[in-house]
Enzyme design. Structure first.
Site, short mmCIF file in Angstrom:
data_model
loop_
_atom_site.label_atom_id
_atom_site.label_comp_id
_atom_site.label_asym_id
_atom_site.label_seq_id
_atom_site.Cartn_x
_atom_site.Cartn_y
_atom_site.Cartn_z
N GLU A 1 121.44 112.88 58.35
CA GLU A 1 122.37 113.98 58.13
C GLU A 1 121.62 115.21 57.60
OE1 GLU A 1 126.02 113.03 56.11
OE2 GLU A 1 125.87 110.89 56.56
N ASP B 1 122.05 109.08 54.26
CA ASP B 1 123.23 108.47 53.65
C ASP B 1 123.17 106.96 53.91
OD1 ASP B 1 125.73 108.06 52.54
OD2 ASP B 1 126.82 108.69 54.33
N GLU C 1 121.82 106.79 57.69
CA GLU C 1 122.52 107.82 58.46
C GLU C 1 121.73 109.11 58.35
OE1 GLU C 1 126.65 108.03 57.13
OE2 GLU C 1 127.18 106.35 58.44
N HIS D 1 129.02 110.55 67.10
CA HIS D 1 128.99 109.51 66.07
C HIS D 1 130.39 108.97 65.78
CE1 HIS D 1 127.87 107.36 62.42
NE2 HIS D 1 128.83 108.00 61.76
N LYS E 1 128.48 103.15 50.29
CA LYS E 1 127.63 104.34 50.35
C LYS E 1 127.09 104.73 48.98
CE LYS E 1 129.28 105.78 54.57
NZ LYS E 1 128.46 106.20 55.71
N ASP F 1 130.92 113.95 51.73
CA ASP F 1 130.24 113.58 52.98
C ASP F 1 131.23 113.75 54.12
OD1 ASP F 1 128.11 112.71 54.56
OD2 ASP F 1 128.83 110.64 54.55
#
Ligand code: MN
Length: 423
Positions: free
Chosen positions: A203, A235, A201, A137, A255, A130
């Protein structure tokens, strides 16, 4: 871009036009094993059935390549064979081609209603990285996590910062996410408890197609030949677990409990008309990481949210963010070049994610921690409910697409609902 008309009825706002034709893996009642499918309008094109019916013509394709329950073998061949495959399917679906459309017996075999299949993970996923490649961000999180220093650490503009994640907990869209437990600081005391700061998140993820040998590095110019395509990626992140665990080696259990992907792999061929300049890089990166051509992709991205109460009240999900993937500081090509810059090998099905995609304005942030500034400015939902972070019953939906009308190339969606922590 001019896209040929299709004999398949493709709704005007469809993500899955003839210009797209993304690959996925589906299961269906009545099929003895998963099939390789391509999305078109409200249908999927069943590649296994098409191969059995001799519709794929001269393609050098082994039936076993489509029978493994994943896209790994197909995409391991590299970009060109997959391009030919996709072109052949596009040809069969064009209005001026009668090979399939005039064979009603075959049409019902090969064109399967999308609502009747269940999408699975597209690849057997290998290694997973990741990244953290949105300047907005990284700046926002730097300000919150390290208020005393520079928001961007000195390495951030020299290389795409990332960490190795847990590929075994990547799941397809629609999988519920159980609120994780972990070690958090409760009034300064380390406590094992359920996360109270669950976040998402937004992504975009990239799958590796053609792998690379140990000792070999993939250049930014060659990255296009090594990637299979793109998916949306959520995520999920427990911010309270992250805050305590992340120093000095980065995120781990904050995570690894779950990450969600959209099931359709949108190829680089499909998004090629939407490649644009990335933001100017200053300082210029060192040579292996230097950009080659247009690497950014103009993908509109949106996040919407619904609470259990909103759904009970018949309210539509509310859009909480709207942003664009083209604003990422580091591209997918630079990220792949970085992964292999030390000679690490890659395998088909390896996966890497862009990092949270945030724009510079609060309505374009890609995570709740940024939107609510760690809970200081909670969101107010149409029911009057407030959200600093996700509550049980909340559902997060992410969508992404390039272009519009018959040229639209959509990534579909990735969604997931939050369930209470397990006892
Ligand atoms: Mn992330």
């Amino acid at each position: 871009v001019t896209v040929a008309a299709s004999w398949v009825d493709i709704p005007n706002d469809s993500d899955f036009t003839l210009a797209n034709l993304p690959f996925g893996i589906a299961t269906k009642h009545g099929w003895s094993s998963p099939h390789v499918v391509i999305a078109v309008g409200r249908y999927v094109f069943d590649c296994n059935a098409a191969l059995d019916s001799d519709l794929l013509g001269d393609l050098d394709l082994n039936a076993s390549t489509l029978a493994t329950g994943s896209l790994n073998e197909l995409f391991a061949q590299g970009r060109e064979p997959v391009s030919s495959f996709r072109c052949r399917v596009a040809e069969l679906l064009r209005s001026d081609n009668t090979e399939l459309q005039d064979r009603l017996d075959l049409v019902t075999e090969v064109m399967v209603p999308r609502s009747s299949v269940t999408m699975q993970l597209p690849f057997v996923i290998g290694d997973y990285v990741d990244f953290y490649s949105s300047e907005a961000h990284a700046t926002n999180l730097g300000k919150m996590f390290r208020p005393q220093g520079d928001p961007l650490l000195p390495n951030w503009k020299q290389l795409p910062v990332g960490y190795h994640g847990r590929s075994g907990t990547i799941v397809p869209s629609g999988t519920d996410v159980c609120r994780p437990r972990g070690i958090v600081l409760d009034e300064g005391i380390p406590t094992y408890s359920q996360s109270k700061m669950l976040d998402f998140e937004l992504e975009v993820g990239t799958f590796v197609g053609l792998g690379s040998a140990l000792g070999e590095s993939i250049s930014t110019a060659d990255a296009a030949n090594h990637i299979a395509g793109f998916v949306l990626f959520n995520d999920w992140t427990a911010r309270d677990i992250q805050t305590f665990e992340y120093q000095p080696l980065g995120p781990n259990l904050a995570k690894s409990f779950l990450s969600s992907i959209s099931p359709w792999v949108v190829t680089l061929d499909a998004v090629e008309p939407y490649l644009v300049h990335q933001p100017r890089q200053d300082p210029l990166p060192v040579r292996p990481l230097r950009a080659h051509g247009n690497g950014a992709i103009d993908i509109h991205l949106e996040v919407s949210l619904s609470s259990a109460l909103m759904r009970e009240s018949g309210l539509n999900p509310v859009r909480v963010s709207k942003t664009n993937f083209s604003e990422m500081y580091w591209t997918w090509a630079q990220q792949l070049a970085h992964i292999t810059a030390n000679g690490a090998s890659t395998r088909t099905g390896d996966f890497y994610a862009s990092g949270t995609v945030s724009g510079t304005e609060p309505d374009s942030y890609g995570s709740l921690i940024e939107m609510t500034w760690r809970g200081e400015r909670p969101l107010v939902l149409p029911t009057g409910e407030v959200r600093a972070f996700l509550e049980d019953g909340d559902e997060v939906n992410m969508r992404g697409w390039c272009g519009k009308g018959p040229e639209r190339v959509g990534l579909g969606k990735v969604s997931g609902r939050v369930l209470p922590a397990r006892e």
